[in-house]
Scaffold this active site. Structure first.
Site, PDB file in Angstrom:
ATOM      1  N   THR A 123       0.846  -1.197  -0.030  1.00  0.00           N
ATOM      2  CA  THR A 123       0.013  -0.054  -0.023  1.00  0.00           C
ATOM      3  C   THR A 123       0.760   1.187   0.135  1.00  0.00           C
ATOM      4  OG1 THR A 123      -0.151  -0.312   2.478  1.00  0.00           O
ATOM      5  CG2 THR A 123      -1.899  -1.122   1.151  1.00  0.00           C
ATOM      6  N   GLU A 124       2.288   1.209  -0.211  1.00  0.00           N
ATOM      7  CA  GLU A 124       3.017   2.291  -0.164  1.00  0.00           C
ATOM      8  C   GLU A 124       2.463   3.383  -1.110  1.00  0.00           C
ATOM      9  OE1 GLU A 124       5.499  -1.164   1.415  1.00  0.00           O
ATOM     10  OE2 GLU A 124       4.045  -1.052  -0.012  1.00  0.00           O
ATOM     11  N   SER A 125       2.019   3.164  -2.414  1.00  0.00           N
ATOM     12  CA  SER A 125       1.942   4.379  -3.343  1.00  0.00           C
ATOM     13  C   SER A 125       0.829   5.078  -2.768  1.00  0.00           C
ATOM     14  CB  SER A 125       1.494   3.681  -4.777  1.00  0.00           C
ATOM     15  OG  SER A 125       0.377   2.888  -4.751  1.00  0.00           O
ATOM     16  N   LEU A 144       1.003   6.440   0.004  1.00  0.00           N
ATOM     17  CA  LEU A 144       1.651   7.449   0.818  1.00  0.00           C
ATOM     18  C   LEU A 144       2.630   8.276  -0.039  1.00  0.00           C
ATOM     19  CD1 LEU A 144       2.534   5.068   3.980  1.00  0.00           C
ATOM     20  CD2 LEU A 144       0.164   6.332   3.388  1.00  0.00           C
ATOM     21  N   LEU A 169       4.790   6.794  -1.552  1.00  0.00           N
ATOM     22  CA  LEU A 169       6.103   5.856  -1.530  1.00  0.00           C
ATOM     23  C   LEU A 169       5.693   4.632  -2.556  1.00  0.00           C
ATOM     24  CD1 LEU A 169       6.235   6.123   2.156  1.00  0.00           C
ATOM     25  CD2 LEU A 169       7.424   7.663   0.541  1.00  0.00           C
TER      26      LEU A 169
END
Length: 261
Positions: free
Chosen positions: A134-136, A138, A140
């Site tokens: 799920t970083e994208s 944020l 990232l």
């Protein structure tokens, strides 16, 4: 200080349990350092034949700890690079451990938690476990864990899940290759033990050399270069305006500016 990692030895079987259930076994710098040091010690212990990685509480690992994320959002790019190198060392230590490893995935795994699953040689999870890179969301990317996740699920699927940050279930994780087996909660321990017993029947040197053989055959680039490039990328993203906005929005429980209102 609360114990963040529990180690249990049962003859040649070592069980490592992430023991931060209050934060869903999320990483912080202390847990990363402790887990890395423990894995390095087990890797050099001739009495250890198989390592099982598991978690305490409802989740396997939720990825990055909120307080750790907050501190890193306020740190410099160089501090973020050094911090990311510590995580890269953990993942590579687990991936290259000279002992076969089993991930016992009894609950959800997100971000770096998916990285831990991907680094283990065998992964067994329950049907209710959910997974997400799920970083994208944020601003990232899962840069540090990317070599292991891509090796597990393939480049095409990684392009989808790295970009979309969508959450998927255990059935999809099995289809992708992130999990090798799905077992009902009441059968999870038996399934893990079955795999451990099979590994213990193999010759120790051959078992340890198996992953080295696979890594040698499939290697396309220098490992240290991978780590350097990936940690530099995540450090840049963390201190970028988009990364700062994404982390701030997450911590403040609001939508980031790029998300439709």
């Amino acid at each position: 200080m609360p114990i963040a990692l529990r180690v249990h030895r049962d003859g040649p079987l070592a069980r490592l349990c992430l023991a931060r259930p209050g934060v869903r076994n999320a990483f912080d710098a202390a847990l990363i350092a402790e887990l890395t040091a423990t894995l390095e010690a087990l890797g050099g212990d001739p009495g250890v034949r198989v390592v099982v990685l598991e978690g305490e509480g409802p989740a396997f690992s939720a990825g990055a700890d909120l307080n750790w994320m907050r501190a890193m959002a306020a740190a410099s790019e160089e501090e973020n690079r050094q911090d990311s190198l510590a995580l890269a060392r953990l993942m590579r230590t687990l991936d290259e451990l000279p002992k076969p490893t089993i991930a016992r995935v009894h609950g959800d795994a997100y971000g770096g938690g998916v990285g831990l699953v991907a680094c283990c040689d065998i992964a067994i999870g329950v049907p209710t476990a959910r997974f997400g890179l799920t970083e994208s969301r944020l601003g990232l990317l899962p840069a540090v864990i990317s070599p292991y996740v891509i090796a597990a699920i393939g480049a095409r699927q990684a392009r989808r899940y790295f970009a979309s940050a969508e959450v998927f279930d255990a059935a999809e994780a099995l289809r992708l290759g992130l999990l090798h087996q799905v077992a009902e909660p009441g059968q999870l321990d038996a399934a893990v033990q079955r795999q451990a017993d099979l590994l213990l029947k193999a010759a120790p040197l051959a078992s340890a050399a198996a992953k080295t053989l696979v890594r040698t055959v499939t290697a396309h680039a220098d490992a240290a270069r991978h780590d350097a490039d990936n940690t530099a990328l995540i450090a840049r993203l963390r201190v970028s305006p988009e990364g700062q906005e994404g982390i701030a929005a997450f911590l403040e429980k609001r939508k980031p500016t790029w998300m439709p209102r």
